[in-house]
Motif scaffolding. Structure first.
Motif, PDB file in Angstrom:
ATOM      1  N   ALA A  67       0.827  -1.212   0.000  1.00  0.00           N
ATOM      2  CA  ALA A  67       0.000   0.000   0.000  1.00  0.00           C
ATOM      3  C   ALA A  67       0.858   1.258   0.000  1.00  0.00           C
ATOM      4  O   ALA A  67       0.557   2.227  -0.716  1.00  0.00           O
ATOM      5  N   ASP A  68       1.937   1.274   0.798  1.00  0.00           N
ATOM      6  CA  ASP A  68       2.795   2.460   0.845  1.00  0.00           C
ATOM      7  C   ASP A  68       3.476   2.696  -0.489  1.00  0.00           C
ATOM      8  O   ASP A  68       3.555   3.848  -0.974  1.00  0.00           O
ATOM      9  N   GLU A  69       3.964   1.625  -1.098  1.00  0.00           N
ATOM     10  CA  GLU A  69       4.640   1.772  -2.389  1.00  0.00           C
ATOM     11  C   GLU A  69       3.658   2.282  -3.458  1.00  0.00           C
ATOM     12  O   GLU A  69       4.011   3.164  -4.263  1.00  0.00           O
ATOM     13  N   ILE A  70       2.442   1.736  -3.456  1.00  0.00           N
ATOM     14  CA  ILE A  70       1.451   2.171  -4.442  1.00  0.00           C
ATOM     15  C   ILE A  70       1.061   3.622  -4.198  1.00  0.00           C
ATOM     16  O   ILE A  70       0.899   4.411  -5.142  1.00  0.00           O
ATOM     17  N   ALA A  71       0.921   3.999  -2.915  1.00  0.00           N
ATOM     18  CA  ALA A  71       0.531   5.371  -2.591  1.00  0.00           C
ATOM     19  C   ALA A  71       1.605   6.359  -3.043  1.00  0.00           C
ATOM     20  O   ALA A  71       1.296   7.392  -3.668  1.00  0.00           O
ATOM     21  N   GLN A  72       2.863   6.077  -2.751  1.00  0.00           N
ATOM     22  CA  GLN A  72       3.924   6.994  -3.137  1.00  0.00           C
ATOM     23  C   GLN A  72       4.067   7.073  -4.662  1.00  0.00           C
ATOM     24  O   GLN A  72       4.265   8.154  -5.230  1.00  0.00           O
ATOM     25  N   HIS A  73       3.954   5.925  -5.313  1.00  0.00           N
ATOM     26  CA  HIS A  73       4.018   5.931  -6.778  1.00  0.00           C
ATOM     27  C   HIS A  73       2.830   6.695  -7.355  1.00  0.00           C
ATOM     28  O   HIS A  73       2.980   7.457  -8.329  1.00  0.00           O
ATOM     29  N   GLY A  74       1.648   6.514  -6.754  1.00  0.00           N
ATOM     30  CA  GLY A  74       0.468   7.224  -7.230  1.00  0.00           C
ATOM     31  C   GLY A  74       0.586   8.725  -7.051  1.00  0.00           C
ATOM     32  O   GLY A  74       0.161   9.506  -7.926  1.00  0.00           O
ATOM     33  N   LEU A  75       1.150   9.167  -5.926  1.00  0.00           N
ATOM     34  CA  LEU A  75       1.341  10.604  -5.718  1.00  0.00           C
ATOM     35  C   LEU A  75       2.286  11.184  -6.767  1.00  0.00           C
ATOM     36  O   LEU A  75       2.084  12.301  -7.259  1.00  0.00           O
ATOM     37  N   GLY A  76       3.329  10.425  -7.110  1.00  0.00           N
ATOM     38  CA  GLY A  76       4.231  10.890  -8.157  1.00  0.00           C
ATOM     39  C   GLY A  76       3.519  11.011  -9.493  1.00  0.00           C
ATOM     40  O   GLY A  76       3.717  11.981 -10.240  1.00  0.00           O
ATOM     41  N   LEU A  77       2.654  10.038  -9.799  1.00  0.00           N
ATOM     42  CA  LEU A  77       1.888  10.103 -11.045  1.00  0.00           C
ATOM     43  C   LEU A  77       0.928  11.279 -11.031  1.00  0.00           C
ATOM     44  O   LEU A  77       0.720  11.931 -12.069  1.00  0.00           O
ATOM     45  N   ARG A  78       0.344  11.583  -9.860  1.00  0.00           N
ATOM     46  CA  ARG A  78      -0.552  12.735  -9.761  1.00  0.00           C
ATOM     47  C   ARG A  78       0.200  14.037 -10.044  1.00  0.00           C
ATOM     48  O   ARG A  78      -0.299  14.926 -10.744  1.00  0.00           O
ATOM     49  N   ARG A  79       1.386  14.154  -9.479  1.00  0.00           N
ATOM     50  CA  ARG A  79       2.171  15.373  -9.716  1.00  0.00           C
ATOM     51  C   ARG A  79       2.521  15.529 -11.193  1.00  0.00           C
ATOM     52  O   ARG A  79       2.459  16.637 -11.758  1.00  0.00           O
ATOM     53  N   GLU A  80       2.885  14.429 -11.823  1.00  0.00           N
ATOM     54  CA  GLU A  80       3.188  14.496 -13.251  1.00  0.00           C
ATOM     55  C   GLU A  80       1.956  14.887 -14.060  1.00  0.00           C
ATOM     56  O   GLU A  80       2.048  15.685 -15.010  1.00  0.00           O
ATOM     57  N   ASP A 104      -7.219  13.956 -17.242  1.00  0.00           N
ATOM     58  CA  ASP A 104      -6.082  13.620 -16.403  1.00  0.00           C
ATOM     59  C   ASP A 104      -6.247  12.266 -15.750  1.00  0.00           C
ATOM     60  O   ASP A 104      -5.278  11.575 -15.483  1.00  0.00           O
ATOM     61  N   ASP A 105      -7.508  11.874 -15.458  1.00  0.00           N
ATOM     62  CA  ASP A 105      -7.725  10.583 -14.823  1.00  0.00           C
ATOM     63  C   ASP A 105      -7.190   9.442 -15.686  1.00  0.00           C
ATOM     64  O   ASP A 105      -6.668   8.462 -15.195  1.00  0.00           O
ATOM     65  N   GLU A 106      -7.336   9.574 -16.992  1.00  0.00           N
ATOM     66  CA  GLU A 106      -6.906   8.501 -17.867  1.00  0.00           C
ATOM     67  C   GLU A 106      -5.381   8.388 -17.905  1.00  0.00           C
ATOM     68  O   GLU A 106      -4.855   7.327 -18.192  1.00  0.00           O
ATOM     69  N   LEU A 107      -4.697   9.456 -17.615  1.00  0.00           N
ATOM     70  CA  LEU A 107      -3.245   9.446 -17.683  1.00  0.00           C
ATOM     71  C   LEU A 107      -2.607   8.835 -16.443  1.00  0.00           C
ATOM     72  O   LEU A 107      -1.444   8.439 -16.483  1.00  0.00           O
ATOM     73  N   VAL A 108      -3.357   8.786 -15.328  1.00  0.00           N
ATOM     74  CA  VAL A 108      -2.798   8.288 -14.078  1.00  0.00           C
ATOM     75  C   VAL A 108      -2.971   6.777 -14.048  1.00  0.00           C
ATOM     76  O   VAL A 108      -3.983   6.251 -13.562  1.00  0.00           O
ATOM     77  N   GLU A 109      -2.027   6.053 -14.589  1.00  0.00           N
ATOM     78  CA  GLU A 109      -2.057   4.606 -14.635  1.00  0.00           C
ATOM     79  C   GLU A 109      -0.739   4.044 -14.132  1.00  0.00           C
ATOM     80  O   GLU A 109       0.327   4.624 -14.362  1.00  0.00           O
ATOM     81  N   ILE A 110      -0.834   2.902 -13.458  1.00  0.00           N
ATOM     82  CA  ILE A 110       0.359   2.235 -12.946  1.00  0.00           C
ATOM     83  C   ILE A 110       1.150   1.632 -14.117  1.00  0.00           C
ATOM     84  O   ILE A 110       0.572   0.958 -14.981  1.00  0.00           O
ATOM     85  N   SER A 111       2.445   1.857 -14.141  1.00  0.00           N
ATOM     86  CA  SER A 111       3.258   1.324 -15.229  1.00  0.00           C
ATOM     87  C   SER A 111       3.514  -0.172 -15.039  1.00  0.00           C
ATOM     88  O   SER A 111       3.497  -0.686 -13.924  1.00  0.00           O
ATOM     89  N   ARG A 112       3.750  -0.848 -16.137  1.00  0.00           N
ATOM     90  CA  ARG A 112       4.044  -2.287 -16.087  1.00  0.00           C
ATOM     91  C   ARG A 112       5.349  -2.538 -15.327  1.00  0.00           C
ATOM     92  O   ARG A 112       5.493  -3.545 -14.620  1.00  0.00           O
ATOM     93  N   HIS A 113       6.292  -1.653 -15.468  1.00  0.00           N
ATOM     94  CA  HIS A 113       7.574  -1.807 -14.773  1.00  0.00           C
ATOM     95  C   HIS A 113       7.362  -1.793 -13.259  1.00  0.00           C
ATOM     96  O   HIS A 113       7.950  -2.608 -12.530  1.00  0.00           O
ATOM     97  N   PHE A 114       6.529  -0.886 -12.775  1.00  0.00           N
ATOM     98  CA  PHE A 114       6.264  -0.807 -11.339  1.00  0.00           C
ATOM     99  C   PHE A 114       5.538  -2.068 -10.850  1.00  0.00           C
ATOM    100  O   PHE A 114       5.835  -2.596  -9.779  1.00  0.00           O
TER     101      PHE A 114
END
Length: 620
Positions: free
Chosen positions: A414-427, A472-482
């Motif tokens: 959960a922490d890893e997903i949250a931090q990665h998600g916040l980074g995607l939100r900023r981008e 913007d919602d469509e752009l916030v997606e988890i990458s396959r690498h992550f």
């Protein structure tokens, strides 16, 4: 005997009684001589005879519960009509008070109706007559066995047992539970093709389930006209229901339904909807059930998405959503609680929590909440369930559940997903800012800053049906690498087996809320408290736009929407409750929330006053 013939017999008896009384009167007072005492005696005799006659006639036109159900049991149509007419004429309040069931659907104190009695005793003519008089074919039985039914009816279990056998049907086990049965279930068990046909033509639902989740067809005898009739009508109902469901899905897609109840999580909603659409339209593997794993922080919408999926799939049927808290299955021996204890152990007859529920609805949506807390042996049972779509309970009974949908939730990574998600939100915010800034001259310096999110209206009477979707919602997606290099190693390290993860159709990721989604959540929470304040305290709660941003700043990514709920309670509800306790806020008042430099303040408007007065709680 019909009501008219009975009345004629009563009148003839009264005439004979009157003639005999008149003869006795003449003999007692010959020549009409005698004193006043003899005349008074004669008057009393005649008065008694008249009173008796009126009482007998009145009794013949009063609803009699035992006669009504006995008439249904014996197929006495004339008596059924007479009792219903008597009940209507006397406006039988016992039947209609607190109930929407009509006179013909009068319930026995132990829970059944006359239509059920007629069907159970193979009385098709009585069934037809009761339906013609307005009986509802799909009312459900409330008799759950003699012991359970005796208490609410104020009877001893032996009395309930006797009345069930005498007043319902002597050939059915009075000790068993028939909870949730309809008249069609009874017709199937009694192998009454005539009663079943009358019920089906009268609109009875052949797909209706009893409390155990069984249809009437499951109680019919093999190779019988009743079974053939039920099979034929059940197929028609299923085809009509499937066509109606397909039309509803076309007009009201699953994504649209989910967005009305869930804030944000656009990618998660689309992932779930796509998988369910494959299953509904026959483009899925029929040999395996659909399995999801929802990952993300607490309070982010994982459980709510599973609930709304069940509501969409099964039209709000509570039995179609099964929720199991896997923190209750942390020990090895608690596998028995899930599937049932083996023979010879305590609780063997009760079965397991999961197997009992799936035996009622094999196509349910099953939620395994916090699956990462379950014991590995429990996960082994789930692996069999996900792989084969079947489960064997403690009694050895095989339960097929390939049409079920299984959802697991977990806070792993959960922490890893949250931090990665916040980074995607900023981008995403940075991209949105670049698109929104005005065009500059080629040599002009790039000084544009991302604009602050605009505040919503000052107050909304109700939460919006769905938060507006943005590009913007469509752009916030988890990458396959992550997914492959961060999340999957964590899952594999915890579950310890690739075959378990391999049976999951979709791993769905829930991201932290964006700023606009947080404002929507705050507005929804304030609207909920405004409704409660109006209903319970007659207080009108309103707020300015800046209040939403001040409360949204209390968002904690680890607790999701729950942090917003707690922030509203701490900073808003606590102040209102304190003002009410100290007498500054009463019924009929209005409250206005304002925000200055991140601090919330209250202003109160007294009843019939025009303006709000700022409130200093420290000075109260």
């Amino acid at each position: 005997m019909s009501g008219g013939r009975r009345s004629v017999c009563i009148l003839r008896s009264l005439r004979r009684t009157a003639r005999l009384s008149a003869v006795a009167l003449r003999r007692a007072v010959p020549g009409h001589e005698g004193g006043s005492e003899e005349r008074d005696t004669a008057r009393r005799v005649l008065l008694g005879v008249g009173t008796l006659g009126v009482a007998l006639i009145a009794a013949d036109h009063v609803f009699n519960e035992k006669r009504f159900f006995k008439a249904a049991q014996m197929g006495n149509i004339q008596e059924i009509r007479r009792q219903i007419d008597a009940a209507k004429a006397n406006q039988d309040r016992r039947n209609r008070k607190g109930s929407d069931e009509g006179v013909v659907d009068y319930r026995h104190p132990l829970g059944w109706t006359a239509l059920m009695v007629a069907a159970a005793n193979d009385q098709p003519d009585a069934v037809e007559e009761l339906l013609r008089l307005g009986a509802k074919p799909d009312l459900q039985e409330k008799y759950a066995g003699a012991t359970a039914a005796a208490g609410p009816a104020g009877m001893h279990p032996l009395e309930a047992l006797q009345r069930r056998e005498e007043e319902f049907c002597s050939s059915m086990n009075a000790r068993a539970s028939f909870l949730g049965w309809t008249a069609l279930h009874y017709a199937a068990l009694a192998d009454s093709a005539g009663a079943a046909r009358a019920l089906l033509e009268g609109g009875a639902d052949p797909t209706a389930r009893d409390h155990a989740g069984r249809r009437a067809l499951q109680y019919a005898r093999d190779a019988s006209p009743t079974r053939d009739l039920l099979t034929q009508h059940a197929r028609r109902w299923e085809e009509a229901a499937a066509a109606a469901a397909a039309e509803e899905r076309r007009r009201f897609p699953l994504e649209q339904r989910l967005r009305r109840h869930i804030v944000g999580q656009r990618a998660a909603i689309e992932t779930v909807a796509a998988a369910v659409r494959r299953k509904e339209n026959g483009w899925a593997d029929d040999d395996h059930p659909l399995v999801f794993l929802f990952l993300g922080s607490s309070g982010i919408g994982k459980t709510e998405l599973a609930k709304q999926l069940a509501r969409y799939m099964h039209r709000d049927d509570p039995a179609a959503f099964i929720r199991l808290d896997m923190s209750e299955y942390q020990e090895k021996h608690e596998v028995a609680k899930l599937i049932g204890a083996p023979p010879g152990y305590v609780g063997h007859e009760e079965g397991g929590q999961l197997t009992r529920a799936l035996s009622r609805r094999a196509d349910a949506v099953v939620l395994f909440d916090e699956v990462d807390k379950a014991h590995p042996d429990v996960l082994t049972v789930l692996l069999q369930l996900f792989d084969e779509g079947r489960l064997t309970d403690g009694k050895g009974k095989l339960i097929e559940c390939k049409n079920a949908i299984f959802v697991m939730t977990s806070n792993l990574a959960a922490d890893e997903i949250a931090q990665h998600g916040l980074g995607l939100r900023r981008e995403a915010d940075a991209r949105a800012a670049r698109r929104a800034r005005p065009a500059l001259a080629p040599d002009a310096p790039d000084t544009a800053a991302p604009p602050a999110p605009s505040a919503p209206p000052a107050h909304l009477a109700a939460p919006p049906a769905a938060p507006p979707a943005t590009d913007d919602d469509e752009l916030v997606e988890i990458s396959r690498h992550f997914k492959d290099n961060v999340v999957r190693p964590i899952l594999k390290r915890h579950f310890g087996r690739d075959e378990f993860l391999g049976r999951i159709n979709e791993i769905v990721y829930f991201l932290p809320f964006s700023r606009q989604e947080l404002l929507t959540l705050v507005n929804m929470e304030l609207s909920r408290w405004a409704e409660k304040a109006k209903a319970k305290h007659s207080v009108d709660l309103q707020w300015e736009g800046g209040v939403l941003g001040a409360l949204a700043d209390g968002y904690d990514v680890h607790y999701g929407a729950r942090s917003i709920k707690h922030e509203v309670e701490r900073r808003v509800v606590n102040q209102i409750a304190l003002a009410a306790e100290r007498g500054a806020l009463g019924r009929g008042c209005g409250v206005l929330l304002t925000a200055r430099a991140g601090r919330l303040s209250l202003a109160v408007r007294r009843p019939h006053a025009a303006d709000y007065t700022p409130l200093d709680l420290a000075a109260l």
